[in-house]
Design an enzyme around this catalytic site. Structure first.
Site, mmCIF file in Angstrom:
data_model
loop_
_atom_site.group_PDB
_atom_site.id
_atom_site.type_symbol
_atom_site.label_atom_id
_atom_site.label_comp_id
_atom_site.label_asym_id
_atom_site.label_seq_id
_atom_site.Cartn_x
_atom_site.Cartn_y
_atom_site.Cartn_z
ATOM 1 N N ASP A 24 28.513 35.141 41.464
ATOM 2 C CA ASP A 24 29.436 34.022 41.278
ATOM 3 C C ASP A 24 28.728 32.900 40.530
ATOM 4 O OD1 ASP A 24 31.317 32.021 41.519
ATOM 5 O OD2 ASP A 24 30.811 31.576 43.621
ATOM 6 N N ASP A 28 32.830 29.189 43.493
ATOM 7 C CA ASP A 28 34.086 29.291 44.256
ATOM 8 C C ASP A 28 34.055 30.440 45.269
ATOM 9 O OD1 ASP A 28 34.317 31.523 42.658
ATOM 10 O OD2 ASP A 28 36.288 31.006 41.837
ATOM 11 N N ASP A 32 32.283 36.493 39.129
ATOM 12 C CA ASP A 32 33.015 36.255 37.879
ATOM 13 C C ASP A 32 32.212 36.751 36.673
ATOM 14 O OD1 ASP A 32 31.026 34.281 37.630
ATOM 15 O OD2 ASP A 32 32.297 32.806 38.645
ATOM 16 N N ASP A 101 38.435 49.058 33.325
ATOM 17 C CA ASP A 101 39.279 49.778 34.274
ATOM 18 C C ASP A 101 40.706 49.760 33.739
ATOM 19 O OD1 ASP A 101 40.127 50.913 36.844
ATOM 20 O OD2 ASP A 101 38.257 50.033 37.603
ATOM 21 N N ASP A 209 42.348 54.569 36.509
ATOM 22 C CA ASP A 209 42.706 54.541 37.926
ATOM 23 C C ASP A 209 43.788 55.577 38.252
ATOM 24 O OD1 ASP A 209 42.340 52.698 40.359
ATOM 25 O OD2 ASP A 209 44.524 52.739 40.179
ATOM 26 N N GLU A 277 40.080 58.928 37.166
ATOM 27 C CA GLU A 277 39.984 59.030 38.628
ATOM 28 C C GLU A 277 41.120 59.932 39.111
ATOM 29 O OE1 GLU A 277 39.994 56.281 42.649
ATOM 30 O OE2 GLU A 277 41.533 56.035 41.117
ATOM 31 N N HIS A 349 33.694 51.263 44.940
ATOM 32 C CA HIS A 349 34.299 50.163 45.698
ATOM 33 C C HIS A 349 35.297 50.625 46.753
ATOM 34 C CE1 HIS A 349 37.095 51.281 42.623
ATOM 35 N NE2 HIS A 349 38.036 50.584 43.219
ATOM 36 N N ASP A 350 35.578 51.926 46.799
ATOM 37 C CA ASP A 350 36.523 52.462 47.788
ATOM 38 C C ASP A 350 35.831 53.233 48.905
ATOM 39 O OD1 ASP A 350 38.724 51.529 46.316
ATOM 40 O OD2 ASP A 350 38.844 53.377 45.137
HETATM 41 C C1 NOJ Z 1 42.069 53.515 43.149
HETATM 42 C C2 NOJ Z 1 41.187 52.300 43.137
HETATM 43 O O1 NOJ Z 1 39.874 52.692 43.018
HETATM 44 C C3 NOJ Z 1 41.485 51.540 44.402
HETATM 45 O O2 NOJ Z 1 40.586 50.497 44.628
HETATM 46 C C4 NOJ Z 1 42.890 51.036 44.326
HETATM 47 O O3 NOJ Z 1 43.232 50.417 45.552
HETATM 48 C C5 NOJ Z 1 43.881 52.172 44.058
HETATM 49 N N1 NOJ Z 1 43.435 53.097 43.063
HETATM 50 C C6 NOJ Z 1 45.186 51.610 43.590
HETATM 51 O O4 NOJ Z 1 45.014 51.068 42.304
#
Ligand code: NOJ
Length: 574
Positions: A24, A28, A32, A101, A209, A277, A349-350
């Site tokens: 950051d 905030d 970023d 992305d 995505d 993905e 990130h998932d």
């Molecule tokens: C896959 C992404 O990696 C995830 O973070 C997102 O919530 C879903 N697709 C929906 O876009």
């Protein structure tokens, strides 16, 4: 893949930045573009080739930017388009590329396309999304009136009623993420035009995505298109069904991706990269998607290995069985050996942090298991992806209460599970292990308050372990996780056999030791990884190993005959 013409990305390593949690620059509490620009030396020092940037577009942030309301801008939360241009230039100056992305299965419900679509049943963009009347025999809003029984990825039904028009719209994810209707050629052309605009701006490709969800199956029982979406098999214990057969790799998916390739990528100069993905994709399908002759995408993210510890859902956690992991990775390595290409990842990130999930994040083994997992992955054939903080051995967060979570998937799941009668304590235990917020805590740059991530209040708490686990502490330490990642990445760059060698799995039934060879011409590597706290006599497992030359290991090597807990070795066979 003919070895004489390997594409550039066969020897590349990609680094994923989740901008909200990276760095950051304006205090905030949210990362970023300014923060990324300040930290590019970290990426250069690591030696990665590509930065994949999770969404920075204007968005209401219902799903942290995966709900886009303008595809051709930058959210002020993250900075400006000028800063994005600056990032492209700064990366290119360092010999790195930028992957954006691309989230085009759905938009935000605040996207002007959706606002126009929902404005009336006769809107010119009505058909840009999936609008359907209530199920025959039901009034709008009645329980069971949803057009299909499908369950959303983020809990509850995939249909949201629009009171004004009395029709429902489809959202495979959150209700604020309506699905675009790719059957409509105008939608496709609008997306392609936007993609060309980004490429013209200088970006080097896209991570796409859930791109295997863009084609929905409209076929009836007789195989002919009847214009309807159809119920899926009931999910036990719920009133909903599994619609995935209707939207994972649907009937027109190859046609759409080939069209996208023709319209967007074909004939462009420059070294581009596309990665799709694809939850639920099989090896057989991935061969088709990544066959260069078919010109669809360069590689896909498959999900098999990150589903091996799931029971009935991701919240129902099971121990990972080593032979399942070997069977899965082995099948992908073999399946994409002669046609197509793998992408390799543990973290993103998932996913919860791999060192906590598949390694051992106790003080005794955290460093060794993080470097062991890294060695295993990076020595496979394919393009490795490093998720921010993975190179530092970042671990899951010690969540103790629901108030600490921010992720829409986690929060929706909690509401749904508790209202369906689950014990809140058990739901919290599952969230602690599997929530996506584990991956999203701020990157730990140093031992200062808030880990050097922000001077303000971070949007998600910093892991208290940053006092010990941070980039500053690791940068000049040759034994650090960071230094090990640096060496793995350099090895892929320097050794053809790492990038291109054939893969052969060894010891497929062994419960703890994961071993394989990579071979190219006369050059052969043996990779041995002990994913357990038990030591093994190496000669008993792999007689050729103790005498082989050590190319790279993760522990100080005092006894070549013994494979210590969480030890990983890359050996060159004579
Ligand atoms: C896959 C992404 O990696 C995830 O973070 C997102 O919530 C879903 N697709 C929906 O876009």
């Amino acid at each position: 893949m003919p070895p004489e013409t390997p594409p550039w990305w066969t020897r590349a390593v990609v680094y994923q930045v989740y901008p909200r949690s990276f760095a950051d620059s304006d205090g905030d509490g949210i990362g970023d573009l300014g923060g990324i620009l300040q930290r590019l030396d970290h990426l250069a020092d690591l030696g990665v080739d590509v930065l994949w940037l999770s969404p920075v577009y204007p968005s209401p942030q219902a799903d942290n930017g995966y709900d886009i309301s303008d595809y051709q801008g930058i959210d002020p939360l993250f900075g400006t388009l000028e800063q994005l241009d600056e990032l492209i230039a700064a990366l290119h100056a360092r010999g790195m590329k930028l992957l954006m992305d691309l989230v085009v299965n759905h938009t935000s419900d605040a996207h002007p396309w959706f606002e126009e679509s929902r404005a009336s049943r006769t809107s010119a963009k009505r058909d840009w999304y999936w609008w359907r009347p209530p199920r025959p025999g039901f009034a709008a809003g009645e329980p069971g009136a949803e057009p299909t029984n499908w369950q959303s990825f983020f809990s509850g039904p995939v249909w949201e009623l629009d009171e004004a028009s009395g029709e429902y719209y489809l959202h495979l994810f959150d209700r604020r993420q309506p699905d675009l209707n790719w059957e409509n050629p105008q939608v496709r052309q609008a997306v392609y035009e936007m993609m060309r605009w980004w490429l013209d701006r200088g970006v080097d490709g896209f991570r796409m995505d859930v791109i295997n969800m863009i084609s929905k199956d409209l076929q009836g029982m007789d195989g002919a298109e009847d214009g309807h979406l159809h119920d899926g098999p009931p999910i036990p214990g719920t009133s909903l069904g599994d619609g995935s057969a209707s939207y994972l790799c649907g009937p027109r998916i190859h046609e759409f991706l080939a069209e996208m390739h023709r319209e967007v990528f074909a004939g462009r100069d420059g070294a581009l990269l596309t990665v799709g993905e694809m939850p639920g994709v099989t090896v057989e399908q991935a061969r088709l998607f990544t066959d260069p002759d078919r010109a669809e995408v360069d590689m896909v993210f498959q999900f098999e290995h990150v589903g091996l510890d799931h029971g009935t859902s991701k919240w129902d956690l099971r121990p990972l069985r080593m032979r399942d992991l070997k069977a899965s990775f082995g099948r992908w390595q073999t399946g994409l050996a002669d046609v197509g290409w793998n992408s390799l990842y543990w973290d993103n990130h998932d996913q919860p942090r791999a060192v906590s999930r598949f390694g051992d994040d106790s003080p005794e083994f955290r460093r060794d298991s993080a470097t062991c997992l890294a060695t295993l992955l990076h020595l496979h054939r394919g393009t490795p992806y490093v998720y921010q903080g993975e190179e530092l051995g970042m671990a899951n967060f010690p969540f103790t209460s629901l108030e600490q979570f921010r992720d829409v998937e986690s929060l929706n799941h909690h509401v749904q599970a508790v209202s369906a009668g689950s014990d809140p304590g058990e739901v919290l235990t599952a969230l602690r292990a599997m929530s996506r917020d584990n991956a999203r805590t701020p990157v730990q740059w140093d031992a200062s308050p808030n880990a050097g991530f922000t001077t303000g209040t971070p949007w998600l708490a910093v892991n208290p372990d940053h006092l010990e686990w941070n980039a500053a502490a690791q940068r000049d330490d040759d034994r650090s996780v960071l230094a090990h990642y640096r060496r793995l990445i350099a090895l892929r760059h320097s050794d053809d056999v790492v990038a291109l060698g054939d893969f052969t799995m060894l010891l497929p039934e062994h419960d703890d030791v994961y071993a394989f060879t990579r071979a190219l011409g006369d050059d052969e590597l043996l990779v041995v990884c002990n994913l357990s706290p038990t030591a093994y006599r190496l000669a008993e497992l792999l007689p050729e190993a103790p005498a082989a030359e050590l190319v790279l290991g993760n522990l100080d090597d005092d006894d070549p005959a013994e494979l210590r807990p969480w030890e990983a070795r890359v050996l060159r066979l004579p």
